[in-house]
Write an enzyme that holds these catalytic residues in place. Structure first.
Site, short mmCIF file in Angstrom:
data_model
loop_
_atom_site.label_atom_id
_atom_site.label_comp_id
_atom_site.label_asym_id
_atom_site.label_seq_id
_atom_site.Cartn_x
_atom_site.Cartn_y
_atom_site.Cartn_z
N LYS A 28 6.71 3.57 -2.40
CA LYS A 28 6.92 4.90 -3.24
C LYS A 28 6.45 6.18 -2.64
CE LYS A 28 4.62 5.48 -7.29
NZ LYS A 28 4.17 6.61 -7.53
N SER A 29 5.10 6.20 -2.19
CA SER A 29 4.45 7.15 -1.54
C SER A 29 5.52 7.73 -0.35
CB SER A 29 3.19 6.98 -1.00
OG SER A 29 2.39 6.62 -2.35
N ARG A 33 7.82 11.09 0.61
CA ARG A 33 7.60 12.02 1.66
C ARG A 33 8.89 12.24 2.57
NH1 ARG A 33 2.90 10.22 -0.54
NH2 ARG A 33 0.96 11.30 -0.18
N SER A 171 -7.65 13.16 -3.06
CA SER A 171 -5.90 13.28 -3.70
C SER A 171 -5.13 13.56 -2.66
CB SER A 171 -5.78 14.34 -4.84
OG SER A 171 -4.33 14.42 -5.08
N ASP A 321 -4.42 3.05 -7.45
CA ASP A 321 -3.28 2.54 -8.10
C ASP A 321 -3.46 1.11 -8.33
OD1 ASP A 321 -2.32 5.05 -8.12
OD2 ASP A 321 -1.08 4.66 -6.52
N ARG A 394 2.17 0.66 -14.13
CA ARG A 394 1.15 -0.12 -13.82
C ARG A 394 0.36 -0.83 -14.90
NH1 ARG A 394 2.05 1.21 -8.43
NH2 ARG A 394 1.75 3.23 -8.19
C1 S3P Z 1 -0.30 9.20 -4.28
C2 S3P Z 1 -1.42 9.72 -4.21
C3 S3P Z 1 -2.14 9.01 -5.33
C4 S3P Z 1 -1.71 7.87 -6.12
C5 S3P Z 1 -0.13 8.12 -6.41
C6 S3P Z 1 0.56 8.46 -5.14
C7 S3P Z 1 0.53 9.82 -3.01
O1 S3P Z 1 -2.22 10.09 -6.45
O2 S3P Z 1 -2.35 7.60 -7.43
O3 S3P Z 1 0.23 6.97 -7.20
O4 S3P Z 1 1.77 9.50 -2.77
O5 S3P Z 1 0.05 10.66 -2.45
P1 S3P Z 1 -3.43 11.24 -6.25
O6 S3P Z 1 -2.91 12.07 -5.01
O7 S3P Z 1 -3.32 12.06 -7.46
O8 S3P Z 1 -4.67 10.57 -5.95
#
Ligand code: S3P
Length: 435
Positions: A28-29, A33, A171, A321, A394
């Site tokens: 997902k992350s 991007r 974060s 997560d 989740r």
């Molecule tokens: C993420 C960063 C985390 C994570 C989120 C996805 C990301 O959040 O909890 O599910 O893709 O950069 P935070 O940046 O608020 O820690």
């Protein structure tokens, strides 16, 4: 989840083992991007194994509204023809759905463009803190309106100037917002993190042709850089795999093989925790694509059983997560699990500490709740219960895993939330859980 999605209930029956091999969908992350950077790059990016979760598709919807062309398919491939550095004035609001990543990271990417952008989200997203990105982006010269620190967020775009920024909370989304804004600001933006968070943005920016430097803990990016389209394969999402890794810990004869799995070191401390809890992980293959580590692993449970763990400090931030599912299986461990320094869990898609506590209680578990975590003793027997997902993906998945070792079936309310990151979850769970 958007309020228009109908609530569905799933029944999860206890299992006697957990076995099989599975390819989890794209991360997902990383999908967020790649989707965003493809949207601002010049040319057509071909992204394979793009996440099937609703969140990264919210990102793609925003990119289309900003002038990119998005073609989905065949399968999970996505082609994005970018705007060559010039987003257009969107005709309406940018709908981020349930996705905090979309709202926070995109804010950084659009802030330098000479338009007005209004970003909205569902009820959960509209309650999540946005001040954390307004601060650095305002220091760069962006004008951002929030309502009481929350969405809807209106960005009056314009020229940005570089800043030196120290992230006060761990974060990756805030880091990314600053890097994406820095890419288009005047001067060199630099940033340091107290805890090193996931570095997918750094790898993705480099993949799209940007230059980034790291000097010790300081990261810097020069403004005015142009991006070029890429061909890429998104690795499997280790945060989705976490549910199955934890399920595999619950049975002495489990055997799970996960292939094409993202094993980026800033995400892979989860594997250390799985080992700490009593998992035996064999790495069968590893390779690298655009800076991201991808591998195949086999997981069994150690003969000595399911141990306990203490998770705090930087580790809590790195596996934030995955903490709900670790907490959900904690009662079945021999020595219990203590989670501290995880206050951020309270401002995720739900207050995840409160919801984990509520559902553990419903299943008959004992525990202590802290402002920043939970202490859950081991050696407990749980019974089936009515689980409240709180519309949080989740939580729905974490308690579906806990259900596998309960003495009777669990009823998961709001199970549709799983589709935010992992629409295939219940099908895969049914295949892997041996009954
Ligand atoms: C993420 C960063 C985390 C994570 C989120 C996805 C990301 O959040 O909890 O599910 O893709 O950069 P935070 O940046 O608020 O820690």
């Amino acid at each position: 989840m958007s309020s228009s999605t109908e609530s569905t209930t799933r029944i999860v029956r206890p299992a006697r083992s957990f076995q099989g091999s599975v390819t989890v969908p794209g991360d997902k992350s990383i999908s967020h991007r790649y989707g965003m950077l493809a949207g601002i790059a010049e040319g057509t990016s071909k992204l394979q194994n793009f996440s099937t979760g609703a969140d990264p598709h919210s990102t793609l919807g925003c990119m289309e509204a900003l002038g990119a062309t998005v073609t989905k398919g065949p399968g999970t491939s996505v082609e994005v023809t970018g705007t060559a550095g010039a987003f257009r004035q969107p005709a309406g609001d940018l709908d981020c759905g349930n996705s905090g990543s979309t709202m926070r990271m995109l804010a950084g990417l659009v802030a330098s463009h000479p338009h007005t952008f209004t970003m909205i989200g569902d009820a959960s997203l509209s309650g999540r803190p946005m001040e954390r990105i307004r601060k650095p982006l305002s220091a760069m010269g962006a004008k951002i309106d929030l309502v009481d620190g929350h969405a809807p967020m209106t960005i009056h775009g314009g020229p940005l100037k570089a800043i030196d920024f120290d992230t006060p909370i761990p974060s990756a989304q805030v880091k990314t917002a600053v890097l994406f804004a820095g890419l288009q600001a005047e001067g060199v933006t630099s940033l340091s993190e107290a805890v090193r968070t996931r570095d997918h943005s750094e790898h993705a920016l480099r993949a799209f042709g940007a230059k980034l430097e790291r000097n010790g803990e300081r990261l810097s990016i020069a403004g005015g850089q142009k991006l070029k389209a890429i061909d890429a394969v998104v690795p499997g999402d280790i945060s989705s795999a976490a549910f199955f890794l934890c399920a595999a810990l619950l049975f002495p004869d489990s055997n799970l093989v996960l292939d094409s799995l993202g094993m980026n070191p800033t995400r892979a401390s989860l594997l250390d925790v799985i080992t700490m809890l009593g998992g035996r992980i064999k790495v069968l293959m590893v390779e690298e694509h655009h800076g991201e580590t991808i591998g195949t692993i086999q997981v069994n449970r150690d003969a000595s059983g399911l141990k306990g763990a203490e998770i705090s400090g930087a580790l809590s931030a790195q596996i934030i997560d995955e903490l709900p599912v670790i907490a959900a299986i904690a009662p079945y461990t021999n020595n219990g699990v203590i989670i501290r320094d995880a206050k951020e869990l309270r401002v995720k898609e739900s207050d995840r500490i409160a919801l984990v506590a509520k559902n553990l209680k419903a299943m008959g578990a004992e525990f202590t709740e802290y402002e920043d975590g939970l202490a859950i003793p081991g050696n407990q027997k749980l019974h089936g219960a009515e689980i409240d997902s709180g519309s949080d993906h989740r939580i729905a998945m974490a308690f579906s895993v806990a259900a596998l070792r309960a003495s009777s079936e669990n009823i998961i309310h709001g199970a549709e939330a799983a589709a935010i990151s992992f629409p295939e979850f219940f099908n895969f769970l049914d295949e892997l859980a041996q009954r």
